[in-house]
Enzyme design. Sequence first.
Site, PDB file in Angstrom:
ATOM      1  CG  ASP A 186       6.452  -3.532   2.989  1.00 22.34           C
ATOM      2  OD1 ASP A 186       5.780  -3.143   2.010  1.00 22.34           O
ATOM      3  OD2 ASP A 186       6.532  -2.907   4.053  1.00 22.34           O
ATOM      4  CG  HIS A 246       4.672   0.206   1.691  1.00 21.43           C
ATOM      5  ND1 HIS A 246       5.017  -0.637   2.720  1.00 21.43           N
ATOM      6  CD2 HIS A 246       4.056   1.266   2.273  1.00 21.43           C
ATOM      7  CE1 HIS A 246       4.624  -0.119   3.874  1.00 21.43           C
ATOM      8  NE2 HIS A 246       4.038   1.035   3.626  1.00 21.43           N
ATOM      9  CB  SER A 565       4.468   2.044   6.590  1.00 20.50           C
ATOM     10  OG  SER A 565       3.295   1.292   6.547  1.00 20.50           O
TER      11      SER A 565
END
Length: 944
Positions: A186, A246, A565
Amino acid sequence: MTTTSRRLPVSRLTTRLGACVGAAALVGAVAALPASAAGADPEHLGSAADLGVAAPTETEPRPAISGRWFVEVEGDPAAQGGSVATAATTQDAVVAEAADAGVELEVRESFTTTWNGLSVEVADEDVDTLRELPGVVEVHPVFAVPMPDEPVAAPELSSALAMTGADVAQSELGFTGAGVKVGVIDSGIDYNHVDLGGGGTDDDGEFPTARVGYGYDFVGDDYDAGATGPAATPQPDPLPDDCGGHGTHVAGIVGAAGNPAENGVVGVAPEATLGAYRVFGCDGSSDTEVILAAMEMAADDGMDVVNMSLGAAFMTWPTYPTALAADAMVDDGVVVVVSQGNEGEAGTFSGGAPAVGSKTISVASFENTTITAPAFVLDSGERIGYANATGAPLAPTEGTLPVTAAGPHPEESPIPEGSPVLGCTPTEGAEGSALLVSRGVCSFHEKAVAAQESGAAALIIYNNVPGAISATVEGAVEITIPVVTVSLEDGLVLQGALADGSATMTWTPETVQTVNPNGGLVSGFSSYGLAADLTLKPDLGAPGGQIYSTYPIEEGGHRSVSGTSMAAPHVAGAVALLLEARPDLEPLEVRDLLQNSADPQTWSGIPDAGLLEPVHRQGAGLLDIDDAILARTTVTPGKISLGESEEERRRDRDDRDNDRDRGRDRDDRGRGWERDRDDRDRDGRDGRTTLRVTNHSDADVTYEISASHGVATAGSTLVPEFFGAEATVEAPGSVTVRAGRTARVEVEITAPEPESLVGLVYGGWITLTAEDDRLVVPFAGLAGDYQDVPVFTDYVGTALPSLGRAVDGALVLAGPGATYTMAGDDVPYFVYRLEYPVSDLRLSVFHARADGSKGRAVHRYNTFLTTGELGRSAMLDFVSWDGTLTQERRGHDKVRTVRDGSYVVEITALKALGDPRNRDHLETWTSPAFTIDRADEGPGHGRS
């Protein structure tokens, strides 16, 4: 020879298709594909548009990176039993063959662990030559992968844990993921975060740490695959700290171990060891080459589980390199968990790689049950919870604004396209106000632009169906005013306040906690399957809508984000709990067990209709991890991919097992049209399946066998129609499984009748129920012949494919007789939309006859682009041609430039899983005649 396409994007053009001479404007509704005769169809339940889903309107091409390609070579990678030394030798031989063929390429990266191949820089016109070289299996484009959007609200991670039984697994069963390594590919992890075992300081700190014990930064802070100049080049760093946010959010869902009394959060597996493999910079996109490198390192580091909350949307072929690498990791003992994608509003077949890997666990998103949201207060004293839209400034925590509405809320449902309340055009009298508009018809970005042009100080978008909205207003025009979303119920409260007179609202730092009316339903953004080869995807789902988790310290430490996600790391954490409880499980056994214990959920389209969500959107259903841990019986296979129901093609697939045959017929591989088909998930592809029910307990158990059915889809993949079409399932009514033994259950599934609905994707669940146990096996297939579906289709009222041209930096449609100078961007473009995935696309050029029809080929080598496997179009795609052709002869490739004159281009699609020798499996479009006139180049320019 130079071409531009979805794989070779035009750098200086936008894709604004509009009205022009000989072309219709892009307006109106997407037409559904042909349906069967009246009275013969299954029950029609409405279309996506009827249910308030606004299809995307952006027309950006797919983010392939020109000049960069993957070259897959012969031989297995190390993770699947191959030799690193042999793979390296084969790769070196291919590089030497390329040099002998006159192909200049630069090797960027060699891959041998999870995938056997190279990433290279090579001229796009040499790709077809590369495909012909000995030792080369296939050449694939490198795609840009955007960092997933992050719609913001503020709900609870704790309620998400309760939805899946993770709270029970922790508190009652005592599992925390201890001893299990979970890799997170990520944007990195803020390993200084207190909830993730750090010291709470805002700096690079010491790495590795006790909790984040592995990792690497493959890219650096400034990297953006979509940029030009230095930012486009990765700057690796040993410290995988996160500035994008994220990855930290994902890592918190997997394994945060914060103190709730101090506003900390607890993830699914709070004692798992984390690996941080950073593939995103602070902003912008990554690419599939970098992601593949991270996958290799995660495998080499011995991760037990790898989470990938990313992917190349619409690349639904399981043969794409990242999908193949994910499968190789599974073969090497790694459980690979991937988000299905956030393209649900773009319709069916909208997942992506690596989620479509045949051995991955692809995860759909369900809405959280509880929402704790920031609030503004009306002058009446009523508090309204809202979510900030991504791509706009955050709403302030103070200040008062008058409220105006773009229009009254109409009585009709859905809201008529021309209703002013939709806010698709500027609203008079909105200056300095908080403008209230309804969701629907136009995009969130268009609404925000219209409000901004109206002079509004803020925009409030209320839902057109019950529940919350996770919105993004990112687009070409920057949004500079706060944009917030509220529920339909609260939108009607605001409309009522305005109907009674005037209303004002005040921003506050307060929050409101509410029950999410969509809690437990599939999130609107969650992508549909199937995979391009008709394998059932996604595999199951988890909470991903409105999830509160960790965020980088410098960004406030915590934030709520929505997306698949967020669902994938929930499953990755659950896998850590399961592996702690049952460390002997193999990766595919893990997937089977999670699917067996999942809970199918209600259809989100009409929740009170008593129907179940399409299988190709929820898979087996919502994760139920405590049941998976406690399960004493398993059913294999964990899912049934039925493929297409047409008899002749079905017979061709009898008796195939679940292992993928990588062999490919090289007789005509340069054309990309002679490849052996994969064998993944073939149980059930003839309609008959043997379920193996294994009882691991010390007592006999009897299961009642039944079947339930999900809503089916058909028609346009972009705006699907929904049907109550049910398969016929034949199975025994019960089965008794002796203690410690396995029983076989023969099941036959027949596609629903009639099969005249084009592209009808159906599915359901075979359910085995005992007194205190329930197991499910999802199934899905396509009714009829996959090669009967149309590939080239119109788009919002405009006939496609079409000839196009560049005008003032934009791509517009062109009618017959267009003339191109071939200078700069003044070259012919061919605009099309693929309704379904294709096995190949070929573009060839012919002389035009006097009447504009296709004449003879300009040369024996008249094909200027072959693509290989492609997913369906996201919106629109295009290819350009610079007027050259390459004669492919090893060692002396010759580039030919066609003479000035009149030509047509023919686009031929080989339909997905089609036979190139069967003309019925090919679909062809021939362009109108166009003229090449290089007037400034002098007479006689060119040759053909």
